[in-house]
Write a protein that holds these residues in place. Structure first.
Motif, PDB file in Angstrom:
ATOM      1  N   ARG A 186       0.820  -1.213   0.000  1.00  0.00           N
ATOM      2  CA  ARG A 186       0.000   0.000   0.000  1.00  0.00           C
ATOM      3  C   ARG A 186       0.854   1.264   0.000  1.00  0.00           C
ATOM      4  NH1 ARG A 186      -5.370   1.462   1.970  1.00  0.00           N
ATOM      5  NH2 ARG A 186      -5.373   3.652   2.630  1.00  0.00           N
ATOM      6  N   GLY A 187       2.028   1.190   0.618  1.00  0.00           N
ATOM      7  CA  GLY A 187       2.891   2.360   0.710  1.00  0.00           C
ATOM      8  C   GLY A 187       4.084   2.071   1.593  1.00  0.00           C
ATOM      9  N   SER A 188       5.097   2.911   1.520  1.00  0.00           N
ATOM     10  CA  SER A 188       6.354   2.632   2.216  1.00  0.00           C
ATOM     11  C   SER A 188       6.423   3.190   3.629  1.00  0.00           C
ATOM     12  CB  SER A 188       7.531   3.203   1.402  1.00  0.00           C
ATOM     13  OG  SER A 188       7.397   4.617   1.265  1.00  0.00           O
ATOM     14  N   ASP A 189       5.419   3.979   4.046  1.00  0.00           N
ATOM     15  CA  ASP A 189       5.423   4.559   5.385  1.00  0.00           C
ATOM     16  C   ASP A 189       4.535   3.700   6.284  1.00  0.00           C
ATOM     17  OD1 ASP A 189       5.404   6.047   7.679  1.00  0.00           O
ATOM     18  OD2 ASP A 189       4.823   7.942   6.735  1.00  0.00           O
ATOM     19  N   VAL A 190       5.161   2.741   6.984  1.00  0.00           N
ATOM     20  CA  VAL A 190       4.425   1.823   7.847  1.00  0.00           C
ATOM     21  C   VAL A 190       4.815   2.094   9.299  1.00  0.00           C
ATOM     22  CG1 VAL A 190       3.962  -0.586   8.436  1.00  0.00           C
ATOM     23  CG2 VAL A 190       4.327   0.072   6.040  1.00  0.00           C
ATOM     24  N   MET A 191       3.846   2.479  10.105  1.00  0.00           N
ATOM     25  CA  MET A 191       4.079   2.763  11.515  1.00  0.00           C
ATOM     26  C   MET A 191       3.960   1.487  12.336  1.00  0.00           C
ATOM     27  SD  MET A 191       1.934   5.434  13.933  1.00  0.00           S
ATOM     28  CE  MET A 191       2.597   6.884  13.090  1.00  0.00           C
ATOM     29  N   ASP A 228      -2.857  -1.524  26.587  1.00  0.00           N
ATOM     30  CA  ASP A 228      -4.073  -0.883  27.062  1.00  0.00           C
ATOM     31  C   ASP A 228      -4.743  -0.203  25.873  1.00  0.00           C
ATOM     32  OD1 ASP A 228      -5.532   0.299  29.688  1.00  0.00           O
ATOM     33  OD2 ASP A 228      -5.343   1.886  28.174  1.00  0.00           O
ATOM     34  N   VAL A 229      -6.009  -0.532  25.628  1.00  0.00           N
ATOM     35  CA  VAL A 229      -6.695  -0.003  24.446  1.00  0.00           C
ATOM     36  C   VAL A 229      -6.824   1.521  24.479  1.00  0.00           C
ATOM     37  CG1 VAL A 229      -8.881   0.019  23.162  1.00  0.00           C
ATOM     38  CG2 VAL A 229      -7.916  -2.157  23.949  1.00  0.00           C
ATOM     39  N   PRO A 230      -7.306   2.128  25.566  1.00  0.00           N
ATOM     40  CA  PRO A 230      -7.419   3.595  25.585  1.00  0.00           C
ATOM     41  C   PRO A 230      -6.078   4.306  25.403  1.00  0.00           C
ATOM     42  CG  PRO A 230      -8.769   2.643  27.320  1.00  0.00           C
ATOM     43  CD  PRO A 230      -7.920   1.535  26.770  1.00  0.00           C
ATOM     44  N   LEU A 231      -5.020   3.773  26.033  1.00  0.00           N
ATOM     45  CA  LEU A 231      -3.708   4.395  25.887  1.00  0.00           C
ATOM     46  C   LEU A 231      -3.192   4.256  24.455  1.00  0.00           C
ATOM     47  CD1 LEU A 231      -1.891   3.418  29.216  1.00  0.00           C
ATOM     48  CD2 LEU A 231      -2.821   5.640  28.571  1.00  0.00           C
ATOM     49  N   ALA A 232      -3.451   3.097  23.845  1.00  0.00           N
ATOM     50  CA  ALA A 232      -3.041   2.894  22.449  1.00  0.00           C
ATOM     51  C   ALA A 232      -3.775   3.877  21.541  1.00  0.00           C
ATOM     52  CB  ALA A 232      -3.325   1.459  22.018  1.00  0.00           C
ATOM     53  N   ARG A 233      -5.051   4.069  21.799  1.00  0.00           N
ATOM     54  CA  ARG A 233      -5.824   5.016  20.991  1.00  0.00           C
ATOM     55  C   ARG A 233      -5.257   6.426  21.133  1.00  0.00           C
ATOM     56  NH1 ARG A 233     -12.391   6.304  21.168  1.00  0.00           N
ATOM     57  NH2 ARG A 233     -12.269   8.130  19.789  1.00  0.00           N
ATOM     58  N   ALA A 234      -4.987   6.838  22.362  1.00  0.00           N
ATOM     59  CA  ALA A 234      -4.458   8.193  22.592  1.00  0.00           C
ATOM     60  C   ALA A 234      -3.103   8.378  21.930  1.00  0.00           C
ATOM     61  CB  ALA A 234      -4.358   8.440  24.094  1.00  0.00           C
ATOM     62  N   CYS A 235      -2.272   7.335  21.984  1.00  0.00           N
ATOM     63  CA  CYS A 235      -0.927   7.405  21.397  1.00  0.00           C
ATOM     64  C   CYS A 235      -1.016   7.588  19.886  1.00  0.00           C
ATOM     65  CB  CYS A 235      -0.162   6.135  21.751  1.00  0.00           C
ATOM     66  SG  CYS A 235       1.529   6.066  21.115  1.00  0.00           S
ATOM     67  N   VAL A 236      -1.873   6.804  19.226  1.00  0.00           N
ATOM     68  CA  VAL A 236      -2.006   6.884  17.775  1.00  0.00           C
ATOM     69  C   VAL A 236      -2.702   8.185  17.374  1.00  0.00           C
ATOM     70  CG1 VAL A 236      -3.001   5.797  15.724  1.00  0.00           C
ATOM     71  CG2 VAL A 236      -1.971   4.377  17.503  1.00  0.00           C
ATOM     72  N   ALA A 238      -2.469  11.063  18.799  1.00  0.00           N
ATOM     73  CA  ALA A 238      -1.460  12.128  18.868  1.00  0.00           C
ATOM     74  C   ALA A 238      -0.530  12.065  17.667  1.00  0.00           C
ATOM     75  CB  ALA A 238      -0.673  12.009  20.164  1.00  0.00           C
ATOM     76  N   ALA A 239      -0.145  10.841  17.262  1.00  0.00           N
ATOM     77  CA  ALA A 239       0.763  10.682  16.120  1.00  0.00           C
ATOM     78  C   ALA A 239       0.090  11.110  14.822  1.00  0.00           C
ATOM     79  CB  ALA A 239       1.233   9.227  16.032  1.00  0.00           C
ATOM     80  N   LEU A 240      -1.173  10.774  14.665  1.00  0.00           N
ATOM     81  CA  LEU A 240      -1.891  11.154  13.443  1.00  0.00           C
ATOM     82  C   LEU A 240      -2.084  12.667  13.364  1.00  0.00           C
ATOM     83  CD1 LEU A 240      -4.650   8.363  13.290  1.00  0.00           C
ATOM     84  CD2 LEU A 240      -2.515   8.483  11.978  1.00  0.00           C
ATOM     85  N   ALA A 241      -2.344  13.270  14.512  1.00  0.00           N
ATOM     86  CA  ALA A 241      -2.537  14.721  14.535  1.00  0.00           C
ATOM     87  C   ALA A 241      -1.239  15.460  14.222  1.00  0.00           C
ATOM     88  CB  ALA A 241      -3.068  15.152  15.905  1.00  0.00           C
ATOM     89  N   ALA A 242      -0.119  14.902  14.677  1.00  0.00           N
ATOM     90  CA  ALA A 242       1.186  15.541  14.447  1.00  0.00           C
ATOM     91  C   ALA A 242       1.643  15.363  13.007  1.00  0.00           C
ATOM     92  CB  ALA A 242       2.217  14.967  15.415  1.00  0.00           C
ATOM     93  N   ALA A 267     -10.174   9.967  13.453  1.00  0.00           N
ATOM     94  CA  ALA A 267      -9.535  10.960  12.582  1.00  0.00           C
ATOM     95  C   ALA A 267     -10.179  11.004  11.200  1.00  0.00           C
ATOM     96  CB  ALA A 267      -8.046  10.654  12.460  1.00  0.00           C
ATOM     97  N   GLY A 268     -11.172  10.150  10.970  1.00  0.00           N
ATOM     98  CA  GLY A 268     -11.843  10.127   9.684  1.00  0.00           C
ATOM     99  C   GLY A 268     -10.999   9.545   8.568  1.00  0.00           C
TER     100      GLY A 268
END
Length: 334
Positions: A186-191, A228-236, A238-242, A267-268
């Motif tokens: 799909r693309g070369s930028d894999v997080m 932890d699901v909530p912490l994982a959500r918050a972490c991602v 923040a990364a998507l917003a940045a 994030a839609g």
């Protein structure tokens, strides 16, 4: 009433002596492969099965293997170990062995409980799970002389080329490598979303992502968070917003993948997210995940602890290349 087949019946069918049949059941390594296979075929054809109670009395063994029942965590975690315990119980029963499931809230309690079971001749061996670097259970079991095998490498206590213990593990790096290679289309930028450094299992899964990225000349950020699901959500989130937004995410567990999916949806965006463990949650939500194959782990555990056909605990000799089994996981694409 049909008479149950006996050792003599097996010996006659295979064209060997009664002692040879006994050797195949108890010490298979001393029997020539061709003869062993002939006896095994006869056992299967006749449906022979030893009388477990008589065997325990004769051998003065408990014919029992101890394994800890992990505390109930709820949520997504624990499914793989539940499947493993179920599978090991079924396969042990087929060999005339019993599983003794005990509870322990901490590793200290587990060490104490295993020591009590061993001293009371209630178990012939133990299976430990959830191994970590410098695992104190390994030192304790070595000291007590209790035969054991681990589901998970005794990180920091063992080496493949110079084995000190028996272990079976899932090749986590192979799993995340396959997952990363799949989404690189799909693309070369894999997080990568994994656990903090220092976890043997987590570091191994991260290694597979790195190897696939390096081989493809690709790039991607590494995020770490506790399970932890909530912490994982918050972490991602923040990364998507940045930014920048990656092409895909590969996660070290299904729990982390669920958190990532929630962040992506909030994030839609529409990004492929891959998990690890192939839990019912992954199937229900329809995301790709790595299947650990715990049933194959159970089979390998008993073969190392009892031999390929043995019905007593007779641990494999600690030799390089044969004291462990590394199960290759399967990428389940959805």
């Amino acid at each position: 009433m049909v008479k149950a087949p006996t050792v003599e019946d097996v010996a006659e069918r295979a064209g060997v002596s009664r002692q040879t049949v006994s050797n195949v059941l108890n010490t298979p390594d001393i029997v020539r492969p061709a003869t062993r296979e002939r006896v095994i075929a006869a056992i299967h054809e006749l449906g022979y099965r030893r009388h477990a109670a008589a065997r325990r009395l004769r051998l003065r063994r408990s014919s029992t293997i101890g394994i800890r029942l992990d505390p109930y965590l709820g949520g997504i975690s624990g499914v793989v170990l539940d499947r493993f315990v179920h599978a090991i119980t079924e396969r042990a029963s087929e060999r005339g062995m019993r599983m003794l499931v005990y509870a322990a809230r901490t590793r200290e309690e587990e060490i104490q409980r295993l020591s009590e079971l061993w001293e009371g001749s209630e178990i012939d061996a133990a299976i430990i799970t959830g191994t970590s670097r410098d695992d104190p259970r390994v030192r304790s079991l070595d000291r007590d002389g209790l035969p054991f095998i681990s589901f998970g490498r005794p990180w920091g206590e063992d080496d493949i080329a110079d084995p000190h213990h028996l272990w079976v593990d899932v090749d986590g790096a192979a799993g995340t490598r396959a997952a990363t290679e799949h989404v690189l289309a799909r693309g070369s930028d894999v997080m990568f979303l994994g656990w903090p450094a220092g976890s043997g299992t987590g570091d191994d899964r991260e290694r597979g992502w790195r190897e696939a990225m390096t081989a493809a000349g690709a790039h991607g950020d590494r995020l770490t968070v506790v399970e932890d699901v909530p912490l994982a959500r918050a972490c991602v989130e923040a990364a998507l917003a940045a930014g920048p937004v990656p092409d895909a995410l590969v996660c070290a567990s299904d729990s982390l993948a669920v958190g990532a999916l929630l962040a992506v949806a909030a994030a839609g965006l529409s990004l492929p997210v891959t998990g690890f463990d192939n839990t019912p949650t992954a199937e229900a939500l329809g995301f790709t995940s790595v299947e650990q194959r715990p049933e194959d782990v159970a089979t390998a555990v008993l073969e190392l602890l009892m031999g390929p056909t043995g019905e007593i605990v007779a641990p494999r000799t600690l030799e390089a290349g044969s004291a462990h089994a590394l199960i290759t996981p399967e990428l389940v694409v959805r």
